[in-house]
Design a protein around this motif. Structure first.
Motif, PDB file in Angstrom:
ATOM      1  N   GLN A 191      54.704  17.719  61.643  1.00 25.53           N
ATOM      2  CA  GLN A 191      53.997  18.649  62.525  1.00 25.53           C
ATOM      3  C   GLN A 191      52.988  19.491  61.748  1.00 25.53           C
ATOM      4  O   GLN A 191      51.858  19.723  62.201  1.00 25.53           O
ATOM      5  N   LYS A 192      53.406  19.949  60.578  1.00 27.27           N
ATOM      6  CA  LYS A 192      52.518  20.798  59.774  1.00 27.27           C
ATOM      7  C   LYS A 192      51.260  20.046  59.348  1.00 27.27           C
ATOM      8  O   LYS A 192      50.168  20.626  59.292  1.00 27.27           O
ATOM      9  N   ARG A 193      51.404  18.749  59.053  1.00 28.99           N
ATOM     10  CA  ARG A 193      50.218  17.966  58.661  1.00 28.99           C
ATOM     11  C   ARG A 193      49.158  18.007  59.763  1.00 28.99           C
ATOM     12  O   ARG A 193      47.979  18.250  59.510  1.00 28.99           O
ATOM     13  N   TYR A 194      49.607  17.787  61.002  1.00 26.67           N
ATOM     14  CA  TYR A 194      48.649  17.762  62.112  1.00 26.67           C
ATOM     15  C   TYR A 194      48.157  19.163  62.465  1.00 26.67           C
ATOM     16  O   TYR A 194      46.971  19.361  62.761  1.00 26.67           O
ATOM     17  N   SER A 195      49.052  20.133  62.421  1.00 31.70           N
ATOM     18  CA  SER A 195      48.653  21.510  62.737  1.00 31.70           C
ATOM     19  C   SER A 195      47.639  22.029  61.731  1.00 31.70           C
ATOM     20  O   SER A 195      46.683  22.727  62.104  1.00 31.70           O
ATOM     21  N   ASP A 196      47.817  21.686  60.460  1.00 31.35           N
ATOM     22  CA  ASP A 196      46.871  22.114  59.424  1.00 31.35           C
ATOM     23  C   ASP A 196      45.494  21.507  59.669  1.00 31.35           C
ATOM     24  O   ASP A 196      44.464  22.189  59.510  1.00 31.35           O
ATOM     25  N   ILE A 197      45.463  20.230  60.038  1.00 37.70           N
ATOM     26  CA  ILE A 197      44.172  19.582  60.317  1.00 37.70           C
ATOM     27  C   ILE A 197      43.485  20.276  61.487  1.00 37.70           C
ATOM     28  O   ILE A 197      42.296  20.621  61.423  1.00 37.70           O
ATOM     29  N   ALA A 198      44.235  20.515  62.581  1.00 43.02           N
ATOM     30  CA  ALA A 198      43.652  21.152  63.765  1.00 43.02           C
ATOM     31  C   ALA A 198      43.148  22.560  63.446  1.00 43.02           C
ATOM     32  O   ALA A 198      42.060  22.963  63.888  1.00 43.02           O
ATOM     33  N   LYS A 199      43.925  23.307  62.664  1.00 46.33           N
ATOM     34  CA  LYS A 199      43.538  24.684  62.320  1.00 46.33           C
ATOM     35  C   LYS A 199      42.294  24.700  61.440  1.00 46.33           C
ATOM     36  O   LYS A 199      41.360  25.482  61.688  1.00 46.33           O
ATOM     37  N   GLN A 200      42.264  23.845  60.431  1.00 47.00           N
ATOM     38  CA  GLN A 200      41.130  23.832  59.506  1.00 47.00           C
ATOM     39  C   GLN A 200      39.850  23.308  60.160  1.00 47.00           C
ATOM     40  O   GLN A 200      38.749  23.627  59.715  1.00 47.00           O
ATOM     41  N   LEU A 201      39.985  22.514  61.223  1.00 48.54           N
ATOM     42  CA  LEU A 201      38.816  22.028  61.950  1.00 48.54           C
ATOM     43  C   LEU A 201      38.448  22.946  63.120  1.00 48.54           C
ATOM     44  O   LEU A 201      37.497  22.657  63.854  1.00 48.54           O
ATOM     45  N   HIS A 202      39.226  24.029  63.291  1.00 44.97           N
ATOM     46  CA  HIS A 202      38.987  25.032  64.342  1.00 44.97           C
ATOM     47  C   HIS A 202      39.036  24.393  65.729  1.00 44.97           C
ATOM     48  O   HIS A 202      38.219  24.711  66.616  1.00 44.97           O
ATOM     49  N   LEU A 203      40.003  23.529  65.942  1.00 45.15           N
ATOM     50  CA  LEU A 203      40.172  22.885  67.242  1.00 45.15           C
ATOM     51  C   LEU A 203      40.985  23.776  68.172  1.00 45.15           C
ATOM     52  O   LEU A 203      41.936  24.430  67.744  1.00 45.15           O
ATOM     53  N   SER A 204      40.620  23.764  69.429  1.00 40.70           N
ATOM     54  CA  SER A 204      41.364  24.558  70.427  1.00 40.70           C
ATOM     55  C   SER A 204      42.505  23.752  71.037  1.00 40.70           C
ATOM     56  O   SER A 204      43.252  24.252  71.877  1.00 40.70           O
ATOM     57  N   LEU A 205      42.664  22.520  70.608  1.00 42.77           N
ATOM     58  CA  LEU A 205      43.681  21.619  71.144  1.00 42.77           C
ATOM     59  C   LEU A 205      45.081  22.189  70.906  1.00 42.77           C
ATOM     60  O   LEU A 205      45.411  22.596  69.791  1.00 42.77           O
ATOM     61  N   GLU A 206      45.911  22.204  71.949  1.00 46.81           N
ATOM     62  CA  GLU A 206      47.288  22.665  71.845  1.00 46.81           C
ATOM     63  C   GLU A 206      48.186  21.463  71.568  1.00 46.81           C
ATOM     64  O   GLU A 206      48.375  20.601  72.427  1.00 46.81           O
ATOM     65  N   LEU A 207      48.754  21.398  70.360  1.00 47.58           N
ATOM     66  CA  LEU A 207      49.556  20.253  69.952  1.00 47.58           C
ATOM     67  C   LEU A 207      51.032  20.387  70.315  1.00 47.58           C
ATOM     68  O   LEU A 207      51.747  19.383  70.342  1.00 47.58           O
ATOM     69  N   GLU A 208      51.476  21.588  70.584  1.00 45.50           N
ATOM     70  CA  GLU A 208      52.909  21.818  70.779  1.00 45.50           C
ATOM     71  C   GLU A 208      53.517  20.947  71.888  1.00 45.50           C
ATOM     72  O   GLU A 208      54.622  20.416  71.710  1.00 45.50           O
ATOM     73  N   PRO A 209      52.863  20.769  73.038  1.00 44.39           N
ATOM     74  CA  PRO A 209      53.455  19.898  74.072  1.00 44.39           C
ATOM     75  C   PRO A 209      53.676  18.460  73.588  1.00 44.39           C
ATOM     76  O   PRO A 209      54.681  17.827  73.951  1.00 44.39           O
ATOM     77  N   PHE A 210      52.760  17.974  72.772  1.00 43.32           N
ATOM     78  CA  PHE A 210      52.931  16.629  72.218  1.00 43.32           C
ATOM     79  C   PHE A 210      54.132  16.585  71.278  1.00 43.32           C
ATOM     80  O   PHE A 210      54.945  15.652  71.332  1.00 43.32           O
ATOM     81  N   PHE A 211      54.250  17.603  70.415  1.00 39.90           N
ATOM     82  CA  PHE A 211      55.377  17.650  69.487  1.00 39.90           C
ATOM     83  C   PHE A 211      56.714  17.708  70.243  1.00 39.90           C
ATOM     84  O   PHE A 211      57.684  17.033  69.873  1.00 39.90           O
ATOM     85  N   GLN A 212      56.769  18.506  71.297  1.00 36.85           N
ATOM     86  CA  GLN A 212      58.011  18.650  72.052  1.00 36.85           C
ATOM     87  C   GLN A 212      58.411  17.335  72.715  1.00 36.85           C
ATOM     88  O   GLN A 212      59.590  16.959  72.709  1.00 36.85           O
ATOM     89  N   GLU A 213      57.435  16.643  73.282  1.00 38.73           N
ATOM     90  CA  GLU A 213      57.723  15.365  73.934  1.00 38.73           C
ATOM     91  C   GLU A 213      58.228  14.343  72.923  1.00 38.73           C
ATOM     92  O   GLU A 213      59.202  13.618  73.171  1.00 38.73           O
TER      93      GLU A 213
END
Length: 435
Positions: free
Chosen positions: A73-95
């Motif tokens: 999860q951290k690998r993907y969250s770090d990429i999204a944060k560093q690219l300043h994406l507004s995408l919410e990844l948490e629902p995908f992680f939970q599923e």
């Protein structure tokens, strides 16, 4: 239309994502993008796919896997944060975590690396996301259904201008996830290129195309600027690892060229793979050499002079029945000789012998283990009458015994068998002889 596949090293972190975006937008024809899961960022780093398989292993054995999944999860969250994406990844992680806890298959676990990377990349590029499970199909036996996939995928692509389609996986008839073998994103890219009737399939990785030999074995081998699909497939079958060997047919059958490119050096033209042979002025004899360990030389001799051809056919039928992969070597009237993948053959050896015995033709079988198969590839080899002699001479100079040699009648490749512990030296000797 250009279909571009980006490997794990090309999408390992946010900096690599930025390189990919620059490449995609540098050519407006790059409209369909196939991502792999994030690869290693540095030495001793873990590939996300390996971590996902570890998650499955931990879950299946009753061990806690949450810590490993949190690392993913951290690998993907770090990429999204560093690219300043507004995408919410948490629902995908939970599923995904819920499916894991409920005992999802290893294939499901492994596929989520490409799935999540596809979601991220689509958001970053502003492209539509198309889940591979909706358009790539396997039958109940786990065999890829090429024509069904091509039909359904083409219908979907006709309604999409630009899309990201994750590599590596598809779906079974019941909707469950099934993956190709490791490196299978190459196959997905080729499948998409065929369905889209692309003018070019680009495969972006961390090397500038093919080299004429493994640089871990041969010092500073020459690059290959052009090669045919048949030549490339032969090299892959004998250990070359730049491209998955099964990705050849979808694009070669459609006449679509493949360009191997380097994400970290996009100005380099890389290697162009085409359907027809091209003139290679700087190395006319052969296109490349590669080697692979783990073979055995299987010799089956018929003791009865009758039923000559029926016996040969029976041996090949039984090999096919038990899925024994081999390089078929020239056989005499009383002898069939196969270069087989040792691990696979030894698992099926008893069944193989028992089935041939049912033909009621007396035979003897010998197996020479620990053989490395080396292949010299290139349409120029068979036209050079001295090629085989030069191979023998080069290996003799290094005191390397030749277990077998076979120059194929298809004007494409020559296979050489040597002891596994002499493979690297043999490859160097052959490379030096011809270049």
């Amino acid at each position: 239309m250009v279909v571009a596949k980006f490997g794990g090293s090309s999408l390992a972190d946010a900096a690599q994502f930025q390189k990919v975006k620059n490449i995609v937008f540098a050519d407006s024809r790059r409209m369909l993008i196939i991502p792999s899961a994030p690869g290693r960022r540095f030495d001793k780093d873990e590939k996300v796919t390996d971590l996902l398989y570890l998650c499955h292993s931990q879950q299946a054995s009753g061990m806690p896997f949450q810590k490993t999944f949190e690392e993913i999860q951290k690998r993907y969250s770090d990429i999204a944060k560093q690219l300043h994406l507004s995408l919410e990844l948490e629902p995908f992680f939970q599923e995904i975590q819920q499916q894991m806890e409920e005992g999802a298959s290893a294939d499901y676990f492994a596929s989520r690396g490409e799935f999540l990377n596809g979601v991220l990349l689509a958001n970053y590029l502003g492209f539509e996301f198309l889940d591979a499970a909706e358009v790539i199909f396997f039958n109940e036996q786990g065999v890829f259904e090429a024509e069904k996939t091509n039909y359904v995928l083409k219908q979907r692509l006709d309604k999409i201008e630009k899309a990201v389609i994750p590599g590596f996986y598809g779906s079974n008839p019941d909707g469950s996830i099934r993956v190709f073998s490791r490196g299978g994103s190459d196959i997905t890219g080729a499948i998409v290129a065929r369905a889209a009737q692309a003018e070019l399939y680009e495969n972006w990785t961390d090397v500038s195309g093919f080299l004429m030999a493994d640089p871990r074995i041969v010092t500073d081998p020459r690059p290959i600027s052009h090669i045919t699909y048949h030549e490339m497939h032969e090299l892959c079958c004998a250990g070359a690892t730049v491209l998955h060997e099964d990705c050849v047919f979808p694009v070669s059958s459609a006449g679509i060229p493949t360009n191997i490119r380097n994400t970290n050096l996009p100005q380099h033209p890389g290697t162009m793979i085409t359907c027809s042979a091209l003139q290679r002025e700087d190395f006319a004899i052969f296109a490349g050499v590669s080697g692979k360990k783990g073979f055995s030389l299987l010799v089956i001799e018929k003791e009865n002079p009758d039923h000559t051809w029926s016996f040969v056919q029976e041996v090949l039928r039984v090999a096919k029945k038990y899925g024994i992969k081999f390089q078929y070597l020239p056989s005499g009237a009383h002898c069939v000789c196969l270069l087989v993948e040792a691990k696979q053959f030894f698992e099926k050896q008893q069944d193989f012998e028992r089935e041939i015995t049912k033909s009621n033709v007396p035979f003897s079988m010998t197996v020479q283990p620990n053989i490395a198969g080396i292949v010299l590839v290139g349409y120029g080899i068979i036209h050079n009458r001295l090629a085989v002699n030069r191979i023998y001479t080069a290996l003799q100079r290094h005191n390397i015994d030749v277990a077998m040699i076979n120059q194929g009648s298809g004007e494409l490749s020559t296979w050489v068998g040597v002891s596994e512990n002499e493979m690297e030296e043999a490859i160097c000797a052959i490379y030096e002889e011809f270049l």
